[in-house]
Design an enzyme around this catalytic site. Structure first.
Site, PDB file in Angstrom:
ATOM      1  N   GLU A  10     -10.337  -9.485  -2.615  1.00 25.44           N
ATOM      2  CA  GLU A  10      -9.628  -8.953  -1.442  1.00 25.44           C
ATOM      3  C   GLU A  10      -9.362 -10.134  -0.511  1.00 25.44           C
ATOM      4  O   GLU A  10     -10.302 -10.834  -0.135  1.00 25.44           O
ATOM      5  CB  GLU A  10     -10.471  -7.930  -0.693  1.00 25.44           C
ATOM      6  N   TYR A  93      -2.708  -3.312   2.497  1.00 20.80           N
ATOM      7  CA  TYR A  93      -3.043  -2.574   3.709  1.00 20.80           C
ATOM      8  C   TYR A  93      -3.265  -3.511   4.881  1.00 20.80           C
ATOM      9  O   TYR A  93      -3.251  -4.741   4.732  1.00 20.80           O
ATOM     10  CB  TYR A  93      -4.282  -1.713   3.485  1.00 20.80           C
ATOM     11  N   ASP A  95      -5.943  -4.693   7.590  1.00 20.47           N
ATOM     12  CA  ASP A  95      -7.369  -4.730   7.919  1.00 20.47           C
ATOM     13  C   ASP A  95      -7.482  -5.380   9.291  1.00 20.47           C
ATOM     14  O   ASP A  95      -7.410  -6.605   9.406  1.00 20.47           O
ATOM     15  CB  ASP A  95      -8.143  -5.520   6.869  1.00 20.47           C
ATOM     16  N   GLU A 100      -3.734  -7.356   4.141  1.00 21.89           N
ATOM     17  CA  GLU A 100      -4.729  -7.667   3.107  1.00 21.89           C
ATOM     18  C   GLU A 100      -4.266  -7.146   1.760  1.00 21.89           C
ATOM     19  O   GLU A 100      -3.695  -6.058   1.658  1.00 21.89           O
ATOM     20  CB  GLU A 100      -6.085  -7.065   3.472  1.00 21.89           C
ATOM     21  N   THR A 103      -6.872  -6.899  -5.217  1.00 23.70           N
ATOM     22  CA  THR A 103      -6.406  -6.832  -6.600  1.00 23.70           C
ATOM     23  C   THR A 103      -6.896  -5.549  -7.271  1.00 23.70           C
ATOM     24  O   THR A 103      -7.897  -4.961  -6.860  1.00 23.70           O
ATOM     25  CB  THR A 103      -6.921  -8.024  -7.430  1.00 23.70           C
ATOM     26  N   HIS A 156     -12.785 -11.935   0.025  1.00 25.35           N
ATOM     27  CA  HIS A 156     -13.972 -11.352  -0.599  1.00 25.35           C
ATOM     28  C   HIS A 156     -13.814 -11.226  -2.107  1.00 25.35           C
ATOM     29  O   HIS A 156     -12.699 -11.106  -2.624  1.00 25.35           O
ATOM     30  CB  HIS A 156     -14.257  -9.973   0.012  1.00 25.35           C
ATOM     31  N   ASN A 158     -15.635  -9.112  -5.571  1.00 19.69           N
ATOM     32  CA  ASN A 158     -16.422  -7.947  -5.937  1.00 19.69           C
ATOM     33  C   ASN A 158     -16.759  -8.006  -7.417  1.00 19.69           C
ATOM     34  O   ASN A 158     -15.882  -8.249  -8.247  1.00 19.69           O
ATOM     35  CB  ASN A 158     -15.645  -6.657  -5.645  1.00 19.69           C
ATOM     36  N   ARG A 240     -21.994  -2.621  -6.852  1.00 19.83           N
ATOM     37  CA  ARG A 240     -20.890  -3.572  -6.681  1.00 19.83           C
ATOM     38  C   ARG A 240     -21.355  -4.660  -5.729  1.00 19.83           C
ATOM     39  O   ARG A 240     -21.641  -4.386  -4.564  1.00 19.83           O
ATOM     40  CB  ARG A 240     -19.642  -2.875  -6.122  1.00 19.83           C
TER      41      ARG A 240
END
Length: 502
Positions: A10, A93, A95, A100, A103, A156, A158, A240
């Site tokens: 992200e 979106y 943020d 942002e 993927t 970020h 994940n 996660r």
């Protein structure tokens, strides 16, 4: 044991409106996202489903009270900001004050690079469309992490992990890895300290913004290890790992090694493989000290009394990862795992010899070489404002303006993908995760998808009294192998939902 696992990134983008320094960044970000949504009728209707999100659940075994949580942590609230799902399975979106791109879920480091680069192109397209609106002004997006005025925004990662892995082991082994990882993954930054007022160059754009070792926050008191426990999958089987300490990379090699090496370390943690005490004394201070030393000579004090540079500490992880792969897979190791190990070793070896050898592969080195060229040509000190502008221009995502893109065009940065692969990923989902189902549904049944999230697609079907939720809690189901033929033969969403219910 390999680099393969379910993962994603992200990235929040820096934003500026040309000629309007006082422009509202939240409004500008909304214009960017809405412009892209308007360009594709498939993105217009479906909203993001917040119902399954739980941003205040902590991996240490408790939920933070909403009354004490900072507003930035309440990511499960629909604030009415622009928020769309794309046909490639990604999310675009707003943020807070930034556009942002998240993927879709993928399973390999190269696919992270593919869809992360697709995100850059989506953002470039969106910003261009927003700037051409009646009465609009050109909007510029930067793939960076700080405005050099004291604010930082995230890039970020994940990673899906086995729930059975003790969280204390994750903290123990990942903290020194993240402290040292920046020698490979840093994006480079002019200025030291959160506001950048101290003169100099450092490896990471994010290092100065971390204040604690472990915690739930992402914008205040940022922790090296984030404890958000929001798996977007079966919580009995998975956690996660939400990694907030990385930089936003433009280099394909930097991104590839960032997620590839981290995935290898996570596999060793899950298998209880890591040996020795690699703990670093004073991790927060050490993180900053490593970042502030582009000469790579700073010595970290380990828990067992040894003193190693960050590069040498990375070599400790590399050595154990190579042995782990040999033990578990031997000659059956997949090509990307073999390649990540080889590149990791090659990069670390050359960093020890002369970091400038990596100017065509790693962001921080590429940026440093550019800056040193300006410094040498014009006799500039690190306090010269021109260098801060060069730093910013490196991250400009416009091909004709961004210095990184100029290096790529000149053949001075190594690429792992070609333009056609990236362009295809702007619209097509990965085929081996649930993102395939989400993306294909958005592409084929756009008018009947009411909402979607990582773990569900919700249909609004004619003649049905209620919305129809299709759960997708297993990230590896919903792939083309599982549902490709079904999606091909179902001409409408009602037929699909009925077939899935049988």
């Amino acid at each position: 044991m390999s680099v393969r696992r379910v993962m994603g990134t992200e990235v929040e983008y820096g934003i500026a409106v040309s000629g309007q320094p006082q422009a509202n960044p939240m409004l500008a970000s909304s214009q960017v996202v809405n412009a892209y949504a308007t360009a594709s009728h498939r993105a217009r209707r479906a909203r993001w489903d917040f119902e399954e999100e739980s941003p205040l659940r902590d991996a240490r075994g408790f939920d933070m009270s909403r009354q004490v949580a900072d507003a930035s942590q309440l990511t499960d609230e629909d604030l009415g900001l622009a928020n769309i799902i794309l046909t490639n399975g990604a999310r675009l979106y707003v943020d807070h004050a930034h556009p942002e791109f998240a993927t879709p879920e993928v399973t390999t480091p190269l696919d992270i690079v593919r869809w992360d680069k697709a995100g850059e192109q989506v953002m470039l397209d969106a910003a261009g469309r927003a700037g051409r609106l009646p009465g609009g002004a050109p909007i510029v997006l930067y793939k960076n992490n700080t405005d050099n005025k004291g604010a930082s925004y995230g890039a970020h990662e994940n990673y899906l992990m086995r729930r059975s892995t003790p969280f204390a082991e994750i903290v123990r082994h990942l903290t020194p890895f993240f402290v040292s990882r920046q020698v490979v993954t840093g994006a480079g930054r002019v200025g030291l300290g959160q506001d950048g007022r101290q003169h100099g160059f450092q490896l990471s754009q994010r290092a100065d913004f971390f204040e604690v070792e472990v915690g739930l926050e992402t914008t205040l008191k940022r922790p090296i290890i984030n404890t958000r426990d929001e798996p977007h999958a079966d919580p009995e089987r998975y956690r996660r790992l939400h990694v907030i300490i990385g930089d936003a990379n433009l280099s394909e090699v930097s991104t590839y090694l960032k997620v590839g090496t981290t995935s290898l370390v996570l596999a060793m943690i899950e298998d209880g493989w890591l040996r020795g005490d690699l703990a670093v004394e004073g991790p927060v201070a050490s993180l900053r000290a490593v970042s502030h030393d582009p000469g790579l000579g700073h010595l970290l004090r380990l828990g067992d009394g040894r003193r190693l540079t960050a590069v040498q500490l990375q070599m400790e992880y590399l050595d154990q990862a190579r042995k782990h792969v040999d033990d578990r897979l031997g000659a059956d190791a997949d090509p990307q795992t073999v390649d990540v190990l080889a590149r990791w070793e090659s990069v670390l070896t050359r960093l020890e010899q002369d970091p400038l050898q990596l100017a065509g592969e790693l962001d921080w080195v590429a940026k440093l070489r550019l800056l040193e060229q300006y410094r040498s040509r014009d006799g500039l000190g690190w306090d010269d404002a021109k260098l801060a502008l060069v730093d910013l221009q490196y991250s400009d995502i416009r091909p004709e303006k961004g210095l990184h893109h100029r290096l790529v065009a000149a053949g001075r940065m190594e690429r792992l993908l070609d333009d056609a692969e990236v362009e295809a990923a702007m619209h097509e989902p990965p085929t081996d995760t649930r993102a395939y189902f989400r993306g294909r549904c958005l592409e084929k049944y756009a008018d009947q998808v009411a909402a979607a999230s990582w773990d569900s697609v919700i249909f609004d079907l004619p003649g049905r009294d209620s919305l129809q939720r299709v759960p997708t809690t297993d990230p590896l189901r919903g792939s083309r192998a599982h549902v490709g033929d079904l999606l091909d033969r179902c001409e409408d969403a009602a037929t699909l939902v009925d077939a899935l219910a049988d």
